[in-house]
Design an enzyme around this catalytic site. Structure first.
Site, PDB file in Angstrom:
ATOM      1  N   GLY A  45     113.806  10.032 108.098  1.00  0.00           N
ATOM      2  CA  GLY A  45     114.550  11.157 108.673  1.00  0.00           C
ATOM      3  C   GLY A  45     115.294  11.960 107.620  1.00  0.00           C
ATOM      4  O   GLY A  45     115.330  13.197 107.665  1.00  0.00           O
ATOM      5  N   CYS A  46     115.869  11.273 106.658  1.00  0.00           N
ATOM      6  CA  CYS A  46     116.630  11.955 105.602  1.00  0.00           C
ATOM      7  C   CYS A  46     115.689  12.760 104.708  1.00  0.00           C
ATOM      8  O   CYS A  46     116.030  13.863 104.269  1.00  0.00           O
ATOM      9  CB  CYS A  46     117.429  10.942 104.786  1.00  0.00           C
ATOM     10  SG  CYS A  46     118.653  10.075 105.806  1.00  0.00           S
ATOM     11  N   THR A  47     114.507  12.225 104.446  1.00  0.00           N
ATOM     12  CA  THR A  47     113.518  12.946 103.642  1.00  0.00           C
ATOM     13  C   THR A  47     113.057  14.193 104.385  1.00  0.00           C
ATOM     14  O   THR A  47     112.975  15.280 103.797  1.00  0.00           O
ATOM     15  CB  THR A  47     112.324  12.021 103.309  1.00  0.00           C
ATOM     16  OG1 THR A  47     112.813  10.894 102.585  1.00  0.00           O
ATOM     17  CG2 THR A  47     111.280  12.748 102.488  1.00  0.00           C
ATOM     18  N   ALA A  50     115.951  16.787 104.230  1.00  0.00           N
ATOM     19  CA  ALA A  50     116.130  17.346 102.885  1.00  0.00           C
ATOM     20  C   ALA A  50     114.966  18.268 102.512  1.00  0.00           C
ATOM     21  O   ALA A  50     115.173  19.326 101.906  1.00  0.00           O
ATOM     22  CB  ALA A  50     116.274  16.226 101.866  1.00  0.00           C
TER      23      ALA A  50
END
Length: 150
Positions: A45-47, A50
């Protein structure tokens, strides 16, 4: 999770990025700041979040925005995340959680049936005068730029 509200003065901070450079909110007076908090570098999710911001980075620059990511990861983990995904913006390594606590995005979470304390994915939009202009708590990782640049 956060108790900060639109119209509040944004809490100042000092933190190192993935390259060891110091960033302070005061450094960005006169610019709009996208301060996005994410749980952990290099997770799916963070990738996705970003990379959405990366793919639209020129749009942010064109509108006088600075983009800063924040997690409790180490400088080394942030550097690996930034390099692997060609992220053009600083990722603050808030290992001591001072920025995370100042913005009140740390607290109880549930994931896959278990409860633990962690970072709540939250984005703060700070105007040129250092005032919170928007707070996004229901972040859509695949379309986060659209949530910010309405």
């Amino acid at each position: 999770m956060t108790t900060l509200k639109i119209g509040d003065k944004a809490p100042d901070f000092v933190a190192l990025d993935q390259n060891g450079k110091t960033h302070k909110l005061a450094d960005y007076a006169g610019k709009k700041v996208v301060l996005f908090f994410y749980p952990k570098a290099s997770t799916p999710g963070c990738t996705t979040e970003a990379c959405d911001l990366r793919d639209n980075y020129e749009r942010f620059l064109a509108q006088n925005y600075v983009v800063l990511g924040v997690s409790a990861d180490t400088e080394k983990a942030q550097l690996k995340f930034a390099e692997k995904n060609n992220l053009p913006f600083p990722l603050l390594a808030d290992v001591d959680k001072s920025v995370i606590m100042a913005y009140k995005v740390w607290g109880p979470k549930k994931f896959m049936g278990r409860e633990f304390d962690g970072i709540h994915r939250t984005t703060f939009i700070i105007n040129e005068q250092g005032i919170l202009e928007d707070i996004i708590t229901d972040v859509k990782t695949k379309e986060h730029t659209r949530q910010i640049l309405k």
